[in-house]
Structures are given as C-alpha cells and as structure tokens.
Design a protein around this motif. Sequence first.
Motif, PDB file in Angstrom:
ATOM      1  N   UNK A  10       4.552   0.535   2.891  1.00 35.44           N
ATOM      2  CA  UNK A  10       3.219   0.882   2.384  1.00 35.44           C
ATOM      3  C   UNK A  10       2.560  -0.258   1.627  1.00 35.44           C
ATOM      4  N   UNK A  11       1.511   0.096   0.914  1.00 33.50           N
ATOM      5  CA  UNK A  11       0.753  -0.893   0.155  1.00 33.50           C
ATOM      6  C   UNK A  11       1.537  -1.400  -1.041  1.00 33.50           C
ATOM      7  N   UNK A  12       1.254  -2.629  -1.430  1.00 36.82           N
ATOM      8  CA  UNK A  12       1.862  -3.195  -2.639  1.00 36.82           C
ATOM      9  C   UNK A  12       1.112  -2.659  -3.855  1.00 36.82           C
ATOM     10  N   UNK A  13       1.730  -2.712  -5.033  1.00 35.38           N
ATOM     11  CA  UNK A  13       1.029  -2.270  -6.240  1.00 35.38           C
ATOM     12  C   UNK A  13      -0.290  -3.020  -6.468  1.00 35.38           C
ATOM     13  N   UNK A  14      -0.304  -4.319  -6.172  1.00 37.24           N
ATOM     14  CA  UNK A  14      -1.521  -5.110  -6.344  1.00 37.24           C
ATOM     15  C   UNK A  14      -2.638  -4.588  -5.432  1.00 37.24           C
ATOM     16  N   UNK A  15      -2.283  -4.253  -4.191  1.00 38.18           N
ATOM     17  CA  UNK A  15      -3.271  -3.720  -3.244  1.00 38.18           C
ATOM     18  C   UNK A  15      -3.771  -2.360  -3.698  1.00 38.18           C
ATOM     19  N   UNK A  16      -2.875  -1.517  -4.199  1.00 42.05           N
ATOM     20  CA  UNK A  16      -3.289  -0.187  -4.662  1.00 42.05           C
ATOM     21  C   UNK A  16      -4.238  -0.286  -5.856  1.00 42.05           C
ATOM     22  N   UNK A  17      -3.970  -1.225  -6.751  1.00 39.78           N
ATOM     23  CA  UNK A  17      -4.882  -1.396  -7.897  1.00 39.78           C
ATOM     24  C   UNK A  17      -6.248  -1.871  -7.398  1.00 39.78           C
ATOM     25  N   UNK A  18      -6.241  -2.766  -6.424  1.00 38.86           N
ATOM     26  CA  UNK A  18      -7.502  -3.242  -5.869  1.00 38.86           C
ATOM     27  C   UNK A  18      -8.267  -2.092  -5.210  1.00 38.86           C
ATOM     28  N   UNK A  19      -7.586  -1.265  -4.445  1.00 37.95           N
ATOM     29  CA  UNK A  19      -8.238  -0.113  -3.788  1.00 37.95           C
ATOM     30  C   UNK A  19      -8.875   0.782  -4.836  1.00 37.95           C
ATOM     31  N   UNK A  20      -8.153   1.048  -5.920  1.00 41.94           N
ATOM     32  CA  UNK A  20      -8.691   1.929  -6.961  1.00 41.94           C
ATOM     33  C   UNK A  20      -9.889   1.309  -7.673  1.00 41.94           C
ATOM     34  N   UNK A  21      -9.761   0.034  -8.069  1.00 41.26           N
ATOM     35  CA  UNK A  21     -10.835  -0.581  -8.853  1.00 41.26           C
ATOM     36  C   UNK A  21     -12.017  -1.038  -8.003  1.00 41.26           C
ATOM     37  N   UNK A  22     -11.787  -1.384  -6.747  1.00 38.18           N
ATOM     38  CA  UNK A  22     -12.870  -1.917  -5.915  1.00 38.18           C
ATOM     39  C   UNK A  22     -13.500  -0.882  -4.986  1.00 38.18           C
ATOM     40  N   UNK A  23     -12.804   0.211  -4.724  1.00 37.46           N
ATOM     41  CA  UNK A  23     -13.351   1.195  -3.788  1.00 37.46           C
ATOM     42  C   UNK A  23     -13.551   2.558  -4.450  1.00 37.46           C
ATOM     43  N   UNK A  24     -12.492   3.095  -5.059  1.00 30.79           N
ATOM     44  CA  UNK A  24     -12.568   4.459  -5.607  1.00 30.79           C
ATOM     45  C   UNK A  24     -13.519   4.533  -6.793  1.00 30.79           C
ATOM     46  N   UNK A  25     -13.345   3.662  -7.774  1.00 28.14           N
ATOM     47  CA  UNK A  25     -14.210   3.718  -8.962  1.00 28.14           C
ATOM     48  C   UNK A  25     -15.690   3.497  -8.642  1.00 28.14           C
ATOM     49  N   UNK A  26     -16.052   2.500  -7.840  1.00 28.82           N
ATOM     50  CA  UNK A  26     -17.475   2.355  -7.513  1.00 28.82           C
ATOM     51  C   UNK A  26     -18.046   3.571  -6.772  1.00 28.82           C
ATOM     52  N   UNK A  51      -7.060  12.402 -11.650  1.00 31.40           N
ATOM     53  CA  UNK A  51      -7.342  11.412 -10.609  1.00 31.40           C
ATOM     54  C   UNK A  51      -6.838  10.034 -11.009  1.00 31.40           C
ATOM     55  N   UNK A  52      -7.150   9.630 -12.231  1.00 34.26           N
ATOM     56  CA  UNK A  52      -6.717   8.307 -12.671  1.00 34.26           C
ATOM     57  C   UNK A  52      -5.202   8.246 -12.816  1.00 34.26           C
ATOM     58  N   UNK A  53      -4.586   9.320 -13.277  1.00 36.40           N
ATOM     59  CA  UNK A  53      -3.128   9.341 -13.399  1.00 36.40           C
ATOM     60  C   UNK A  53      -2.472   9.185 -12.037  1.00 36.40           C
ATOM     61  N   UNK A  54      -3.000   9.869 -11.028  1.00 38.29           N
ATOM     62  CA  UNK A  54      -2.471   9.725  -9.672  1.00 38.29           C
ATOM     63  C   UNK A  54      -2.585   8.279  -9.198  1.00 38.29           C
ATOM     64  N   UNK A  55      -3.747   7.683  -9.434  1.00 41.67           N
ATOM     65  CA  UNK A  55      -3.964   6.300  -9.003  1.00 41.67           C
ATOM     66  C   UNK A  55      -3.022   5.333  -9.719  1.00 41.67           C
ATOM     67  N   UNK A  56      -2.873   5.483 -11.036  1.00 41.15           N
ATOM     68  CA  UNK A  56      -2.009   4.554 -11.772  1.00 41.15           C
ATOM     69  C   UNK A  56      -0.534   4.779 -11.451  1.00 41.15           C
ATOM     70  N   UNK A  57      -0.156   6.004 -11.128  1.00 43.57           N
ATOM     71  CA  UNK A  57       1.230   6.242 -10.701  1.00 43.57           C
ATOM     72  C   UNK A  57       1.493   5.602  -9.352  1.00 43.57           C
ATOM     73  N   UNK A  58       0.493   5.597  -8.487  1.00 49.74           N
ATOM     74  CA  UNK A  58       0.651   4.937  -7.199  1.00 49.74           C
ATOM     75  C   UNK A  58       0.730   3.423  -7.377  1.00 49.74           C
ATOM     76  N   UNK A  59       0.011   2.894  -8.345  1.00 47.35           N
ATOM     77  CA  UNK A  59       0.048   1.449  -8.599  1.00 47.35           C
ATOM     78  C   UNK A  59       1.404   1.044  -9.167  1.00 47.35           C
TER      79      UNK A  59
END
Length: 99
Positions: A10-26, A51-59
């Motif tokens: 699957x995705x790396x933690x760095x990629x998951x953080x990017x998905x959350x900050x660059x796609x989900x939040x906007x 929602x944020x807890x799910x995202x940060x747990x995935x990261x």
Amino acid sequence: CRRVVGKSWGFTPKTMKWVYTAIVRPKLSYATLIWINGMKTQNSKNLMIKLQTLATKMVTGAMRSTPSNALDLITDTTPLYEFLLGKATTTAYSLKAMG
C-alpha cells in the motif's frame, strides 16, 4: 479505508499524509466561509475529529487506542476544525479587503 495501507503493501506514510493534506483537506475546506457556522455543534466537531483520527492513524499506523491529540502532534497536523475555521477567517478577511 484501512485496506489502503499495510505494513508491507500500500501507500507509504509520507504518501498518505500528502493525500490527506493536499486532497482531503482542500476538498473539505471548499466554501468553508458559507457553511462553517453549521459545524459548530459538538456532533459535527466529533465527526471531524473521527475523520482526522482515521487519517492520522493511516499515516502513522498507530493502534486504535492511540489518542487523537497525540497523533496530531506526531504528524504535525492542525486539528481539522481549527484548520477549517482558519480558512473561513482568511477568506472573510480577503473578501473584506477586496471591498
């Protein structure tokens, strides 16, 4: 959502953080100035925390029992409600400055 990330696939933690900050939040912050007042209820805030807890747990790959505040600190992520409120405030000031 948890199927996207695994220890060896699957995705790396760095990629998951990017998905959350660059796609989900906007996506969530679109037209925040208009609808932010409807999100001031405790139920809405709890949904944003989930929602944020799910995202940060995935990261981080953290356990389910890890506190969300700790995950926010570890990932250097502003709580979602504060982020959206800041976006709404910035937009309001920009619109006021434009006249």
